[in-house]
Write a protein that holds these residues in place. Structure first.
Motif, PDB file in Angstrom:
ATOM      1  N   ARG A  80       0.842  -1.195   0.000  1.00 27.10           N
ATOM      2  CA  ARG A  80       0.000   0.000   0.000  1.00 27.10           C
ATOM      3  C   ARG A  80       0.879   1.246   0.000  1.00 27.10           C
ATOM      4  N   SER A 120      -7.592 -12.123 -10.888  1.00 26.90           N
ATOM      5  CA  SER A 120      -8.471 -10.955 -10.855  1.00 26.90           C
ATOM      6  C   SER A 120      -9.042 -10.665 -12.234  1.00 26.90           C
ATOM      7  N   LYS A 126     -12.093  -9.074  -3.592  1.00 23.75           N
ATOM      8  CA  LYS A 126     -11.341  -7.980  -2.976  1.00 23.75           C
ATOM      9  C   LYS A 126     -10.075  -7.691  -3.763  1.00 23.75           C
ATOM     10  N   GLY A 184     -10.361  -5.352  -6.613  1.00 27.54           N
ATOM     11  CA  GLY A 184     -10.335  -3.950  -6.215  1.00 27.54           C
ATOM     12  C   GLY A 184      -8.921  -3.466  -5.964  1.00 27.54           C
ATOM     13  N   GLU A 185      -8.144  -4.285  -5.281  1.00 30.65           N
ATOM     14  CA  GLU A 185      -6.773  -3.881  -4.971  1.00 30.65           C
ATOM     15  C   GLU A 185      -5.953  -3.715  -6.235  1.00 30.65           C
ATOM     16  N   ALA A 221     -12.606   0.283  -8.209  1.00 24.33           N
ATOM     17  CA  ALA A 221     -11.687  -0.366  -7.268  1.00 24.33           C
ATOM     18  C   ALA A 221     -12.320  -0.423  -5.883  1.00 24.33           C
ATOM     19  N   CYS A 226     -15.289  -2.911  -5.781  1.00 19.52           N
ATOM     20  CA  CYS A 226     -14.843  -4.307  -5.751  1.00 19.52           C
ATOM     21  C   CYS A 226     -14.300  -4.657  -4.372  1.00 19.52           C
ATOM     22  N   TYR A 227     -13.538  -3.714  -3.821  1.00 17.30           N
ATOM     23  CA  TYR A 227     -12.904  -4.001  -2.547  1.00 17.30           C
ATOM     24  C   TYR A 227     -13.935  -4.150  -1.442  1.00 17.30           C
ATOM     25  N   ARG A 228     -14.931  -3.241  -1.453  1.00 24.30           N
ATOM     26  CA  ARG A 228     -15.953  -3.269  -0.415  1.00 24.30           C
ATOM     27  C   ARG A 228     -16.881  -4.464  -0.546  1.00 24.30           C
ATOM     28  N   SER A 281      -5.012  -9.460   4.384  1.00 28.27           N
ATOM     29  CA  SER A 281      -4.515  -8.545   3.359  1.00 28.27           C
ATOM     30  C   SER A 281      -3.125  -8.965   2.902  1.00 28.27           C
ATOM     31  N   ASP A 289      -3.833 -11.549   0.343  1.00 23.47           N
ATOM     32  CA  ASP A 289      -4.202 -10.842  -0.863  1.00 23.47           C
ATOM     33  C   ASP A 289      -5.011 -11.722  -1.811  1.00 23.47           C
TER      34      ASP A 289
END
Lengths: 122, 752
Positions: B3, B296, B308, B311-312, B475, B478-480, B732, B735
């Protein structure tokens, strides 16, 4: 994809050496089990498991060591373990294997250990 | 780490672009005539040559000449609706007329001779400068009655210019003005210098790649068909791809000649989609290890439950994109490559009707897919030695990326350095994230450049702001909304195996009964201990697992907290887990002494387990009032003890063997009990090796160090929140990779 695992057999001053390579996990443990059993049945009860190229061991792999050790020791033999990579050693150590098995740095040390104590004193 | 890297990259990219775009973007110094005005100018010029293009359809296209003194060239084609006659007019970026081609059969007024026609056209083009040109050289044209006249400017100007007029039957047919930046430039079009070599090299690589992909794909289909796993859905996909191959005719070459100037976006999109599908199909087959990198993208293409990780990846692509756009500016601004300049390829956008469409070059996406989705995994599989892979990949990638991006023009070393940097950035994003991130970075990088170009000179930049915002929103969404991808379960994701679904459903139903039974055996509620908070969870990786946690109310009033892990996985492990739980609760009915309790459990387990099964356990007896925790570690992972007041984090590692390994006195001799004197704010964390050995796509383990740091970061949280935060860090870290082993985590917090 199956993780690669192989065993190379050899003898060193009358000891039977099993050199392990790759991943020893639930999928590959039976192969190792068969090899140990084969040596045992052939009367080669003084074994050294050489692990310099063993990259991973799971609990199923550790189980193989345990499943034979009592029988082998009763017969007057032993399994000595040598050349563990630090990460693999940690797995042995957490479980307390260092109290149960002779774990030595390399093959000559294993030969030496057999001379000193053919069966680990517990 | 990932990140922070992404945020740093975004910041660096934005800073570099802000500093250097105005200075080094060549088009900053151009005058740009608005499109509508340009079309009108074109009409007037056409009228001068005697053709009325009023009411004709106009198409404008911009291109960039490498050596031109006015590099941006605009070409307008006017097409008469009924007769399909077409006239072409060109301007350069200063607005000067550079080209005219009359429609066939409508060449405007007749002159006395070809020469007179040429002179008239020349006078119009040269205007007041006409006196500075030499008298024309005449040469015979290709057709009968056609003559070419070339007017060269008198040498001495800082640039070289010539005007060429083709006249036929005493009327003007074509006029062309060419201007070269320096006298040393050859006035021939085909001088590409080293770009020609780079183009040839990268062309060969791309064609070879395409041919190999196609062959592998055909072999793969053949094999699947023979083995009978070939499904209807795959058949449909294959049919489409075969159709594509057929349509493409000569394969890769054709797709490269698909031309945005002549083909509609639909056609280009069609070719691109089919080729991507082909690559995707092959990429899936090529290497199981590369699967996570495709994941993905696959999920997105299938519109399957968005993950998730999707989104990342998108977020990473967006964040890294300014840095990608900034690479050419970095090369030029660093001062190491005198004579280099930013290659204003995207300047053509200035005259684009649909800039959003043209900002992303499809060819580049295909090259990225080819390189990262196919070539890299193939090499990983075929070439054993890491160094050899790099020896192959590094020059290959550098040349490919230097040519395909063409961010910098000037000396070869500048171009190659740009290629190397681009490769490095893409590689980093690919290694840290996945293919989707790589593709998104390319797309968003195009958006960023377009935003800057249009923002500087033109309206219409808002559409790129919108596009970038949309990507960011996608993003986030998708992540949420996303789920963790069940990657460890090939049946769940492999459509090739749908035939086994029914059977699988049946088994799953039985497993779910077993799983429910097992979950029921875990404590239903956390014990309420005044002055403490406690939280626990156990997540099996297979349907049923071998992990266990339990709380015990001891006879002496203390509370027992235990985590255990049975060797092996699945049903056998689950059965032993049940046994262990039973033993633990029955043994503690009679004794509250930690050492003897564990020895007793060991004795029973050793007598009933088959020899190669063992159980590891961490067990603590807590005296809540005295704040003393007695711990043992029977072959289990050490507990993490966070002493908040002292700022210490330690692993509690008293000696001890795994349960069921030996029935001899060695067990008792090895077993040590450790007492922890707890203080306000302290935390003790019990866990199974599924946490510390959780492995991400790059085959790194989460490890004790990360766990201890996660515990430290959760310092201010009570047990439930701390537990969730630690588990969140593991997830995370993973991943999107499905955990390989059961994960159990128990957090005890003093206070609250």
């Amino acid at each position: 994809m199956a993780n690669p695992f192989s065993i190379h057999k050899s003898t060193e001053q009358g000891l039977s050496v099993l050199a392990l390579e790759g991943y020893l996990d639930a999928h590959t443990a039976p192969e190792f089990e068969k090899a140990v059993q084969g040596e045992f049945q052939a009367g080669h009860i003084q074994m050294v498991v050489e692990c310099s190229r063993l990259t991973y061991i799971s609990s199923a792999g550790l189980g193989v060591f345990m499943s034979f050790i009592e029988e082998i020791r009763e017969a007057g033999g032993d399994i000595k373990i040598c050349a563990l990579a630090p990460k693999v050693f940690q797995v042995f150590d957490i479980l307390g294997f260092s109290a149960l098995f002779d774990i030595v740095p390399d093959l000559p040390a294993a030969v030496e250990r057999y001379r000193e104590a053919p069966v680990k004193e517990t | 780490m990932k990140r922070n890297a992404a945020l740093a990259a975004a910041l660096a990219g934005v800073v570099m672009l802000t500093l250097w775009f105005g200075t080094y973007w060549p088009a900053s110094h151009w005058t740009v005539v608005p499109r509508a005005q340009l079309l009108e100018k074109g009409r007037q010029a056409a009228a001068h040559f005697g053709v009325d293009v009023g009411g004709w359809q106009a198409y404008a296209v911009a291109s960039v000449l490498k050596q031109g003194a006015a590099p941006l060239q605009l070409r307008i084609t006017y097409v008469a609706k009924e007769s399909k006659r077409a006239a072409e007019i060109g301007f350069d970026s200063s607005g000067a007329l550079t080209y005219w081609r009359a429609p066939e059969d409508e060449r405007g007024p007749k002159f006395a001779s070809n020469e007179a026609a040429a002179q008239a056209a020349f006078q119009y083009m040269a205007g007041a400068e006409a006196a500075r040109y030499q008298s024309p050289r005449r040469s015979a044209g290709d057709d009968a009655g056609e003559d070419e006249y070339e007017f060269r400017r008198v040498p001495g100007a800082p640039f070289r210019e010539r005007i060429k007029v083709t006249a036929k039957d005493a009327a003007v047919e074509r006029v062309e003005r060419k201007t070269y930046a320096s006298l040393s430039d050859e006035d021939d079009d085909d001088d590409d210098g080293y770009w020609g070599i780079l183009a040839a090299l990268s062309g060969v690589m791309q064609t070879a790649g395409f041919v190999v992909v196609l062959s592998v794909f055909i072999l793969w289909v053949a094999r699947k068909s023979i083995s009978g796993v070939f499904q209807r859905r795959m058949a449909a996909g294959t049919f489409l791809i075969m159709l594509a191959a057929l349509l493409l005719g000569s394969g890769w070459d054709k797709i490269h000649s698909v031309n945005l100037e002549h083909d509609t976006p639909g056609v280009v999109a069609f070719y691109t989609a089919l080729t991507m599908l082909l690559y995707a199909a092959v990429g899936r087959g090529i290497s199981a290890k590369a699967r996570p990198k495709w994941m993905s993208l696959e999920q997105l293409c299938l519109l399957a439950p968005v993950a998730k990780a999707t989104g990342e990846s998108i977020a990473a692509g967006v964040l890294f994109s300014p840095l990608l756009a900034a690479i050419p500016f970095l090369i030029v601004a660093c001062g190491l490559f005198p004579g280099s300049s930013v290659w204003p390829q995207e300047a053509a956008l200035l005259y684009d009707r649909a800039p959003l469409w043209d900002s992303g070059e499809m060819k580049v996406f295909l090259v990225l897919l080819l390189f990262f989705g196919f070539v890299v995994p193939a090499l990983e599989r075929l070439v054993r030695f890491g160094w050899l892979r790099w020896v192959i990949l590094l020059p290959l990638g550098t040349v490919l990326f230097a040519y395909v991006w063409r961010g910098v023009s000037g000396p070869l070393d500048a171009a190659l350095t740009a290629g190397l940097l681009t490769l490095a950035l893409f590689w980093f994003v690919w290694a840290q994230f996945d293919l989707l991130a790589v593709l998104t970075m390319q797309l968003a990088g195009g958006f960023v450049m377009a935003l800057l170009i249009l923002g500087q000179k033109h309206e219409g930049a808002w559409i790129f702001v919108l596009a970038l915002l949309l990507l960011a929103l996608a993003a986030l969404w998708c992540y949420r909304r996303g789920q963790e991808v069940a990657q460890g379960d090939p049946l769940a994701t492999n459509p090739m195996l749908t035939g086994f679904r029914a059977e699988r459903e049946k088994l799953l139903a039985e497993f779910s009964v077993a799983r429910r039974a097992q979950q029921d055996m875990l404590p239903q509620a956390m014990p309420e201990i005044p002055g403490y908070s406690i939280a626990a969870s156990c997540t099996p990786s297979l349907e049923v697992g071998g992990d266990l946690y339990d709380f015990l109310n001891l006879q002496d009033g203390r509370i027992g907290i235990g985590v255990a892990d049975v060797s092996g996985k699945g049903v056998p492990a689950a059965l032993y887990m049940t046994l262990t739980k039973g033993l633990l609760s029955s043994v503690t009915k009679n004794s509250s002494e930690l050492g003897p309790v564990v020895e007793e459990v060991n004795r029973h387990l050793h007598s009933v387990t088959r020899k190669k099964v063992f159980v590891t356990m961490a067990l603590g007896f807590l005296d809540a009032k005295k704040r003393v925790l007695e711990c043992v570690r029977a072959g289990h992972n050490p507990m993490v003890w966070r002493q908040k007041g002292k700022g210490l984090t330690t692993l509690v590692t008293p000696g001890g063997l795994g349960l069921g390994i030996t029935g001899s006195k060695v067990f008792g001799a090895q077993l040590k009990v450790e007492e922890l004197a707890l203080a306000e704010g302290d935390a003790v964390v019990f866990y199974s090796d599924g946490i510390t050995e959780a492995m991400n796509a790059s085959l790194e383990q989460f490890g004790e160090q990360r766990l201890m740091e996660a515990v430290e970061r959760a310092d201010s949280l009570e047990a439930t929140a701390a537990h969730d935060s630690i588990l969140g860090e593991v997830r995370s870290f993973l991943d999107g990779v499905h955990p390989q082993d059961d994960m159990t985590l128990v957090v005890l917090r003093v206070g609250g």
